[in-house]
Design a protein around this motif. Structure first.
Motif, PDB file in Angstrom:
ATOM      1  N   ILE A 157       4.794  15.207 -48.721  1.00  0.00           N
ATOM      2  CA  ILE A 157       4.693  16.099 -49.875  1.00  0.00           C
ATOM      3  C   ILE A 157       4.864  15.276 -51.146  1.00  0.00           C
ATOM      4  O   ILE A 157       5.734  14.410 -51.218  1.00  0.00           O
ATOM      5  N   GLN A 158       4.021  15.543 -52.136  1.00  0.00           N
ATOM      6  CA  GLN A 158       4.089  14.769 -53.364  1.00  0.00           C
ATOM      7  C   GLN A 158       4.126  15.692 -54.577  1.00  0.00           C
ATOM      8  O   GLN A 158       3.557  16.783 -54.551  1.00  0.00           O
ATOM      9  N   ARG A 159       4.808  15.217 -55.608  1.00  0.00           N
ATOM     10  CA  ARG A 159       4.804  15.926 -56.878  1.00  0.00           C
ATOM     11  C   ARG A 159       3.856  15.192 -57.811  1.00  0.00           C
ATOM     12  O   ARG A 159       3.975  13.980 -57.976  1.00  0.00           O
ATOM     13  N   ALA A 160       2.899  15.883 -58.381  1.00  0.00           N
ATOM     14  CA  ALA A 160       1.940  15.239 -59.272  1.00  0.00           C
ATOM     15  C   ALA A 160       1.372  16.277 -60.229  1.00  0.00           C
ATOM     16  O   ALA A 160       1.570  17.476 -60.048  1.00  0.00           O
ATOM     17  N   SER A 161       0.669  15.772 -61.217  1.00  0.00           N
ATOM     18  CA  SER A 161       0.010  16.662 -62.173  1.00  0.00           C
ATOM     19  C   SER A 161      -1.467  16.696 -61.803  1.00  0.00           C
ATOM     20  O   SER A 161      -2.161  15.684 -61.914  1.00  0.00           O
ATOM     21  N   THR A 162      -1.924  17.837 -61.320  1.00  0.00           N
ATOM     22  CA  THR A 162      -3.320  17.987 -60.886  1.00  0.00           C
ATOM     23  C   THR A 162      -3.814  19.367 -61.318  1.00  0.00           C
ATOM     24  O   THR A 162      -3.067  20.166 -61.869  1.00  0.00           O
ATOM     25  N   VAL A 183      -0.093  17.432 -52.298  1.00  0.00           N
ATOM     26  CA  VAL A 183       0.576  17.756 -53.561  1.00  0.00           C
ATOM     27  C   VAL A 183       0.819  19.258 -53.585  1.00  0.00           C
ATOM     28  O   VAL A 183      -0.109  20.053 -53.664  1.00  0.00           O
ATOM     29  N   SER A 184       2.103  19.624 -53.470  1.00  0.00           N
ATOM     30  CA  SER A 184       2.451  21.050 -53.500  1.00  0.00           C
ATOM     31  C   SER A 184       3.467  21.314 -54.599  1.00  0.00           C
ATOM     32  O   SER A 184       3.895  22.429 -54.803  1.00  0.00           O
ATOM     33  N   GLU A 185       3.853  20.234 -55.282  1.00  0.00           N
ATOM     34  CA  GLU A 185       4.799  20.362 -56.386  1.00  0.00           C
ATOM     35  C   GLU A 185       4.075  19.904 -57.651  1.00  0.00           C
ATOM     36  O   GLU A 185       3.559  18.794 -57.708  1.00  0.00           O
ATOM     37  N   ALA A 186       4.021  20.794 -58.612  1.00  0.00           N
ATOM     38  CA  ALA A 186       3.230  20.535 -59.819  1.00  0.00           C
ATOM     39  C   ALA A 186       4.117  19.935 -60.901  1.00  0.00           C
ATOM     40  O   ALA A 186       5.055  20.570 -61.375  1.00  0.00           O
TER      41      ALA A 186
END
Ligand SMILES: [Zn+2]
Length: 418
Positions: A358-363, A201-204
Motif C-alpha cells: 500500500i502506498q500513499r501518493a498524490s494521484t 495507492v489507496s492513501e491520497a
C-alpha cells in the motif's frame, strides 16, 4: 442434510473464489495470451503517443489521438468533455459505472524536444512512462474487453484525463467527479499511472501550493539605493520558512521550487515571486505549514521595511505589498482498510502471485478518495525510471502481468453479467 448457512457479506474467501473463477474462464485466458502476443503493438502505441506533446493545459493533440483509438477499438459514446477529458464507454447491463483512467498530460513544456526512441524492450524519452505507459494499458484493457467480449454487469468508462500534473491540479478528475452524469454513478475508479505492479495507492497524499509575490516601487540600483527590495524579501522569507520543523510521522514536506524576479543587475526589482509546495498525509500539518509560510513572509516584509526605513520619511506608507495565491490544492484522504476495491486488488495480487504494498501518493485517485468513494491507483506494468526528466525510460518486460492484474480487478469490480 443440514444446510450451510448463507454468507451474506462478500467475504475475502468469496472474493478470491470469484477472482479464481474469472481467471480460469476461457475468455480471460485468451485475453491474457493476447496481451503477450500484442506487446510489440503496445510498444508502438506508447512510442506514437509519447511523440505527441502534452504540456499542462495543452493536451488537445494527444486527446484527439486517443479519441481516434477509442473509436477504432469499438468504444461507444466517444467524446471530449468540457475540460478536454476523452471518454469512451463499454456499456453493461446495470446503471452502475466502473471507471478506469490514465492522465494524458506531462510535466514537459511544449518546447521540450521529445526524443522518443526504442532499443529492444527499452523505450526512452520524456513522458514515456508517466504517463504514456498508463494510456497504453488503458487502450490494451479497452481492446481486451471489446475483442474477447469479457462479461461485465456495470458499464466500463474509459477516460484519458487532462490536468493531473503540477498546476493541472487534478482538474480533469475534478471535472468528472463534479459532473452530475458521473459523480453518483461511478461506483469505483482504477487510475493507471506510471510503471510497475508493486504498489496499490489507496492513501491520497494532500498538498497545497502557493505563488508568493512581493511588489515594491523598484528603482535605479545607484540613485534609488535604500528602496525596499522584493528579491531580498523573498530571500529572507525562504531563509525563515526553511527553518520550519516538520514531522516525519505524519510525513510532512515543503519545497521552494521556483523563484523569479527582477529585470537587470542595476535595477531594484519591482517584484519577486516564489512557488512553494506543502505536502502532508495530515491536513492539519498542511494548515500549520501554511501558517508558518505566512509568518515567514510577514516577518521578512517587516525586516525589509525596518532595514530601509532610515532612508525614508517616517510617516510614509510601507513601500512593499505581498500576496499569496493558492495555485494548487489537492485534497487528501484514505480508503478504509476493508474497502471492497482494496480487498479485490489484494485477492487479485494473491491469485497472480504479485507482491504489492500500500502506498500513499498524490494521484488522480485523490479526488474520488477525498469524496469517500472507492478508488485506487496502480502502475501500468513493466518498469520505469527518471520520471519528470528528459532521461525517462520504460522497460516493457512484464507488462502483461499488470494487464492481467488490471483486467481481473476491473472484471471483479464490474461484476459478472452471466
Ligand atoms: Zn503520472
Amino acid at each position: 442434510m443440514t444446510s450451510v448457512p448463507h454468507i451474506s457479506s462478500e467475504s475475502a474467501i468469496t472474493i478470491s473464489d470469484e477472482v479464481a473463477r474469472l481467471a480460469a474462464s476461457a475468455e480471460v485466458i485468451s485475453a491474457i495470451e493476447w496481451f503477450r502476443d500484442q506487446e510489440s503493438e503496445f510498444a508502438r502505441w506508447q512510442l506514437e503517443l509519447a511523440r505527441i506533446p502534452a504540456p499542462p493545459f495543452g493536451e488537445i493533440a494527444r486527446a484527439d489521438w486517443l479519441a481516434e483509438r477509442f473509436r477504432a477499438l469499438g468504444l461507444l459514446k466517444v467524446h471530449k468533455d468540457g475540460v478536454g477529458n476523452v471518454l469512451g464507454s463499454n456499456p453493461g447491463r446495470s446503471s452502475a459505472v466502473v471507471c478506469v483512467s490514465a492522465h494524458l498530460d506531462t510535466v514537459f513544456p511544449a518546447s521540450t524536444p521529445l526524443n522518443i526512441r526504442q532499443q529492444g524492450r527499452k523505450l526512452s524519452g520524456p513522458g514515456i512512462s508517466d504517463n504514456a505507459s498508463g494510456i497504453t494499458s488503458l487502450l490494451a484493457i479497452a481492446a481486451a474487453f471489446e475483442n474477447f467480449k469479457l462479461p461485465h454487469m456495470a458499464s466500463l468508462l474509459f477516460i484519458g484525463n487532462v490536468g493531473e500534473e503540477g498546476e493541472g491540479d487534478l482538474r480533469g478528475m475534478r471535472y468528472i467527479f463534479s459532473d452530475p452524469r458521473w459523480k453518483d454513478s461511478i461506483q469505483a475508479s482504477v487510475v493507471l499511472d506510471g510503471a510497475g505492479t508493486d504498489t496499490i495507492v489507496s492513501e491520497a497524499l494532500g498538498s497545497r501550493r502557493f505563488e508568493v509575490t512581493v511588489r515594491g516601487p523598484g528603482g535605479h540600483s545607484w540613485s534609488d539605493f535604500g528602496t525596499s527590495n522584493p528579491i531580498v524579501v523573498i530571500g529572507r522569507a525562504i531563509h525563515l520558512f526553511s527553518q520550519t520543523r516538520v514531522s516525519t510521522s505524519p510525513k510532512t514536506t515543503f519545497n521552494v521550487g521556483v523563484i523569479r524576479g527582477g529585470t537587470s543587475v542595476n535595477s531594484i526589482p519591482e517584484s519577486a515571486t516564489m512557488r512553494v509546495d506543502l505536502r502532508s498525509s495530515s491536513p492539519s500539518e498542511i494548515e500549520r505549514l501554511e501558517l508558518e509560510l505566512r509568518r515567514a513572509l510577514e516577518q521578512a516584509l517587516q525586516e525589509e521595511e525596518t532595514r530601509t526605513a532610515p532612508s525614508r520619511n517616517s510617516n510614509r506608507r510601507p513601500e512593499l505589498n505581498s500576496e499569496m495565491v493558492v495555485i494548487g490544492d489537492r485534497p487528501g484522504g484514505e480508503l478504509a482498510s476493508d474497502a471492497r476495491i482494496l480487498r479485490i486488488a489484494r485477492a487479485v495480487d494473491a491469485h497472480i502471485g504479485n507482491d504489492a504494498h500500500i502506498q500513499r501518493a498524490s494521484t488522480d485517485a485523490n479526488i474520488p478518495i477525498s469524496m469517500g468513494r472507492e478508488a485506487i491507483a496502480v502502475g501500468a506494468g513493466g518498469s520505469g525510471g527518471g520520471a519528470h526528466t528528459l532521461q525517462e525510460w520504460f522497460d516493457t518486460t512484464g507488462r502483461e502481468l499488470a494487464l492481467e492484474r488490471i483486467l481481473l480487478i476491473l472484471m471483479c469490480l464490474a461484476g459478472d453479467a452471466k
